[in-house]
Design a protein around this motif. Structure first.
Motif, mmCIF file in Angstrom:
data_model
loop_
_atom_site.group_PDB
_atom_site.id
_atom_site.type_symbol
_atom_site.label_atom_id
_atom_site.label_comp_id
_atom_site.label_asym_id
_atom_site.label_seq_id
_atom_site.Cartn_x
_atom_site.Cartn_y
_atom_site.Cartn_z
ATOM 1 N N GLU A 223 -4.507 -11.838 -0.718
ATOM 2 C CA GLU A 223 -5.786 -12.071 -1.403
ATOM 3 C C GLU A 223 -6.002 -11.133 -2.572
ATOM 4 O O GLU A 223 -6.851 -11.406 -3.436
ATOM 5 C CB GLU A 223 -6.939 -11.938 -0.404
ATOM 6 C CG GLU A 223 -6.995 -12.988 0.697
ATOM 7 C CD GLU A 223 -5.904 -12.815 1.738
ATOM 8 O OE1 GLU A 223 -5.487 -13.838 2.326
ATOM 9 O OE2 GLU A 223 -5.462 -11.657 1.953
ATOM 10 N N THR A 224 -5.274 -10.026 -2.621
ATOM 11 C CA THR A 224 -5.512 -9.037 -3.683
ATOM 12 C C THR A 224 -4.434 -9.066 -4.762
ATOM 13 O O THR A 224 -4.333 -8.151 -5.571
ATOM 14 C CB THR A 224 -5.586 -7.616 -3.094
ATOM 15 O OG1 THR A 224 -4.341 -7.299 -2.436
ATOM 16 C CG2 THR A 224 -6.750 -7.497 -2.119
ATOM 17 N N ILE A 225 -3.611 -10.106 -4.781
ATOM 18 C CA ILE A 225 -2.621 -10.278 -5.849
ATOM 19 C C ILE A 225 -3.121 -11.377 -6.768
ATOM 20 O O ILE A 225 -3.232 -12.535 -6.360
ATOM 21 C CB ILE A 225 -1.238 -10.636 -5.280
ATOM 22 C CG1 ILE A 225 -0.715 -9.520 -4.380
ATOM 23 C CG2 ILE A 225 -0.258 -10.904 -6.427
ATOM 24 C CD1 ILE A 225 0.611 -9.841 -3.716
ATOM 25 N N GLN A 226 -3.438 -11.008 -7.997
ATOM 26 C CA GLN A 226 -4.068 -11.985 -8.895
ATOM 27 C C GLN A 226 -3.843 -11.617 -10.355
ATOM 28 O O GLN A 226 -3.995 -10.452 -10.748
ATOM 29 C CB GLN A 226 -5.575 -12.035 -8.615
ATOM 30 C CG GLN A 226 -6.333 -13.032 -9.460
ATOM 31 C CD GLN A 226 -7.821 -13.014 -9.163
ATOM 32 O OE1 GLN A 226 -8.290 -12.210 -8.356
ATOM 33 N NE2 GLN A 226 -8.571 -13.889 -9.811
ATOM 34 N N VAL A 227 -3.477 -12.606 -11.170
ATOM 35 C CA VAL A 227 -3.390 -12.406 -12.621
ATOM 36 C C VAL A 227 -4.802 -12.396 -13.178
ATOM 37 O O VAL A 227 -5.579 -13.326 -12.966
ATOM 38 C CB VAL A 227 -2.562 -13.520 -13.288
ATOM 39 C CG1 VAL A 227 -2.633 -13.404 -14.818
ATOM 40 C CG2 VAL A 227 -1.111 -13.463 -12.818
ATOM 41 N N VAL A 228 -5.148 -11.323 -13.898
ATOM 42 C CA VAL A 228 -6.506 -11.148 -14.427
ATOM 43 C C VAL A 228 -6.627 -11.681 -15.850
ATOM 44 O O VAL A 228 -7.586 -12.368 -16.201
ATOM 45 C CB VAL A 228 -6.924 -9.663 -14.376
ATOM 46 C CG1 VAL A 228 -8.311 -9.469 -14.995
ATOM 47 C CG2 VAL A 228 -6.895 -9.151 -12.938
ATOM 48 N N SER A 229 -5.633 -11.384 -16.714
ATOM 49 C CA SER A 229 -5.702 -11.821 -18.112
ATOM 50 C C SER A 229 -4.306 -11.946 -18.698
ATOM 51 O O SER A 229 -3.340 -11.391 -18.163
ATOM 52 C CB SER A 229 -6.526 -10.835 -18.947
ATOM 53 O OG SER A 229 -5.903 -9.554 -18.967
ATOM 54 N N ARG A 230 -4.232 -12.680 -19.817
ATOM 55 C CA ARG A 230 -2.959 -12.913 -20.496
ATOM 56 C C ARG A 230 -3.063 -12.581 -21.975
ATOM 57 O O ARG A 230 -4.152 -12.565 -22.548
ATOM 58 C CB ARG A 230 -2.497 -14.364 -20.313
ATOM 59 C CG ARG A 230 -2.130 -14.714 -18.881
ATOM 60 C CD ARG A 230 -1.560 -16.121 -18.757
ATOM 61 N NE ARG A 230 -1.184 -16.412 -17.372
ATOM 62 C CZ ARG A 230 0.006 -16.133 -16.836
ATOM 63 N NH1 ARG A 230 0.949 -15.587 -17.608
ATOM 64 N NH2 ARG A 230 0.268 -16.406 -15.584
#
Length: 316
Positions: A223-230
């Motif tokens: 749940e805490t692995i996430q792409v925030v921005s590119r």
């Protein structure tokens, strides 16, 4: 017959560039000093164009189109000329060693004729080497300029994926000619598409712990692995991993990914990274250059696409 030989008699280099040139167009080349890291940091001195032959031979597959090889030659020559300019100003990274460039990826990979023969073999030298010589001769003396000044960072890499990157999204500074440009239309033959790297969740925790501490590693969950921005070029700019906020470059390094342009899929106790492109993706895409050449683009058009706002001109 007039042939070039290295000014260093010990390195065994022999580059018959003049065999390709009419007598009235004999190539005149300034010398360059190359740090040979494989042989006790000996400094080799040779004509610049001879050096460019050794760089193109080492940095780009000879199977690539002639116009792509020419683009690589101009980029390599520009880089070498910029490092010589820095050396003369007393600020080159190899100044204390008495060289403008080294022969590794720190600068540009360079191989002597002897080194190429050892790596490539006699058959390659006979059949393919003339193609490299032609690419260098036909662009002899040509470099890249931006706004009247020699381009200092004509960066290149293997494959850009859909787009290349802005320099400031990968390195420190925003460079006007290193802008994000479209590349996917020219990279249909690139093998660096949708490449999967799968890591178990336990290995993810282990790698994060080793790099950032046990507490950081234990905080990682699905749940805490996430792409925030590119970035503009599509690479991961920021990513959440447990209680950490990492850059795409950090994640790429941590898991040995081909590029920082990746998607993340999580399931069944595993994390799968799906990458696009290979390398830092700033500047000239080599696969893209070859694709453009196959579509009929000239080396000048290739360079002007990947380096925004530049001009290809004879060196001043």
């Amino acid at each position: 017959l007039s042939c070039w030989m290295s000014t260093s008699e010990e390195d065994g280099s022999f580059w018959p560039l003049d065999l390709l040139a009419p007598k009235q167009n004999k190539i005149v080349s300034e010398n360059i000093k190359v740090l040979d890291t494989a042989h006790d940091n000996k400094v080799l001195e040779m004509p610049l164009e001879e050096y460019i032959v050794g760089v193109v031979s080492a940095e780009m597959p000879v199977s690539y189109e002639p116009e792509a090889l020419k683009a690589q030659a101009v980029a390599a020559r520009t880089y070498a000329s910029a490092r010589k300019q820095e050396f003369e100003a007393g600020k080159c990274s190899h100044y204390d060693e008495g060289a403008y460039v080294c022969n590794t990826t720190h600068c540009q990979v360079y191989r002597t004729e002897e080194g190429l023969r050892e790596v490539k073999g006699d058959e390659w030298m006979e059949k393919n080497f003339p193609k490299i010589l032609s690419a260098v001769y036909e662009t002899a003396g040509e470099v890249l300029y931006y706004d009247g000044s020699l381009v200092e960072q004509p960066l290149f890499f293997s494959s850009g994926g859909e787009r290349t990157e802005n320099s400031e999204d990968v390195f420190v500074s925003a460079v006007p000619y290193l802008r994000s440009v479209e590349s996917g239309a020219y990279e249909e033959e690139s093998p660096h598409k949708d490449v999967e790297v799968t890591v178990t969740m336990e290995d993810v925790k282990s790698k994060v712990s080793a790099a950032y501490g046990a507490e950081a590693g234990q905080s990682v969950t699905a749940e805490t692995i996430q792409v925030v921005s590119r970035t503009d070029g599509g690479a991961v700019a920021e990513m959440k991993m447990g209680n950490l906020e990492l850059t795409g470059r950090q994640v790429r390094s941590l898991f040995g990914l081909a590029s920082a342009d990746f998607e993340v899929n999580i399931g069944n106790g595993e994390v799968t990274f799906v990458t696009s492109g290979s390398g830092h993706r700033v500047g000239l895409s080599q696969y893209g250059a070859n694709g453009m050449a196959k579509q009929g683009k000239t080396y000048r058009e290739i360079l002007e696409h990947y380096y925004s706002g530049v001009e290809v001109k004879k060196q001043k």
